[in-house]
Enzyme design. Sequence first.
Site, PDB file in Angstrom:
ATOM      1  CB  CYS A  71      11.127  65.166 -88.337  1.00  0.00           C
ATOM      2  SG  CYS A  71      10.127  63.839 -89.027  1.00  0.00           S
ATOM      3  CB  CYS A 105       6.633  54.128 -82.688  1.00  0.00           C
ATOM      4  SG  CYS A 105       7.379  52.541 -83.116  1.00  0.00           S
ATOM      5  CB  SER A 106       6.829  59.752 -81.853  1.00  0.00           C
ATOM      6  OG  SER A 106       7.288  59.730 -83.202  1.00  0.00           O
ATOM      7  CE  LYS A 143       6.436  55.824 -77.549  1.00  0.00           C
ATOM      8  NZ  LYS A 143       5.108  56.238 -77.407  1.00  0.00           N
ATOM      9  CG  HIS A 162       7.118  63.641 -84.384  1.00  0.00           C
ATOM     10  ND1 HIS A 162       7.640  64.920 -84.539  1.00  0.00           N
ATOM     11  CD2 HIS A 162       7.832  62.850 -85.238  1.00  0.00           C
ATOM     12  CE1 HIS A 162       8.624  64.879 -85.421  1.00  0.00           C
ATOM     13  NE2 HIS A 162       8.752  63.642 -85.866  1.00  0.00           N
TER      14      HIS A 162
END
Length: 401
Positions: A92, A225-226, A345, A349
């Site tokens: 990431c 969670c994103s 968020k 992402h």
Amino acid sequence: MSLKDQFGKDVLLTGWGHSRFGKLTDETLESLIVQVSAEAIRNSGLEPRDIDEIYLGQFNSGMQPLGFTSSLALQLSEDLANVPATRTENACASGSAAFQQGVKSVLAGAARNVLVIGAEKMTDAGADVVGAALLGASYEMAGKASTTGFTGLFAEVAKHYEKRYGAGFAGAGLGDILGSIAAKNHHNGMDNPYAQMHRDFGEEFCRTVSEKNPMVAEPLRRTDCSPVSDGAAAVVLSLGPASGAATEPVRLAGFGQANDFFPAERRDPTEFAATRVSWERALGMAGLGIDGLDFAEVHDCFTIAELIMYEAMGLTPRGEGSRAVQEGWVYKDGKLPINVSGGLKAKGHPVGATGVSQHVIAAMQLTGTAGAMQLPNARRGAVQNMGGVGIANYVSILESV
């Protein structure tokens, strides 16, 4: 001490581009890359023929059939023919890996103008494919079945953190603190035109398990969670500004990278030790302390990651990250606003794009072009991007010229 003191030259962000983030069914990976590359080059005041090198940050890991993507930016113009192009991958943090490779190319004198792109197309793949791809960034879980995916790994971090520091939350539970972080970032995301999620859920919703906010992996709820995303961003790095640039440039004042051991048994799950080192290296190069920053965009893939980041960056002592939330430090009107963009968020992402997106958002803040996201008197900011559970860590310190 500054980057220029150390290397004898400035590295400037002279132009940038950013797509919307979200489920972009009408876009391909190629179209996203071409779109943001064209925007970044145009805004820098350069022409495609002026680009000396290209770095593309993309994770992929099986989420797209096309696994060889370094030359896609050349589709923009015949004038990019034969320009060296390299894909970088560091989970990431792939976007920031591309950014730092571009920086080093400029500092080495190998290029005067480097195009850095971050891009990912995730939503074409099924949830099982995306989950398996992301678990490829885990030493223990790569190639194994999981019902909770990477959320489960950060849920374990949250459990360790609560066990060690839970008594220090000033009367609130960890779930409430994480809910406040989620609500903050969703509220901020309302002002970001690129953001995937434009909904101000509020603290009560984010703190509460419900049918619309289920537990994904205890104690992390859906709002912790994103989301899975498509998107791209690009930035031009140059030794000096070009006439005709859309804005003033932004200076890179310092940067740092640090990698931790891959096996979980060799890391303290609550410390993010290498993340801390990347902050120390970047701030040290810039000759700053944390109090020298006006804002930061940090890697909140899960809300527990943002909470621990307050400690890793030195905003609070270990175990006291909740103070930054409860005392309002990290809100838009606080002493160090964190994730004014909405963060991963709310913004989304698309993993390879995230690091470059963070640099673009920071550059917009520093040039007064952030629109509704704009902070007053933003002169210096930080970007923090990581891959895995604190494994590959990058920090950049940017400042107005």
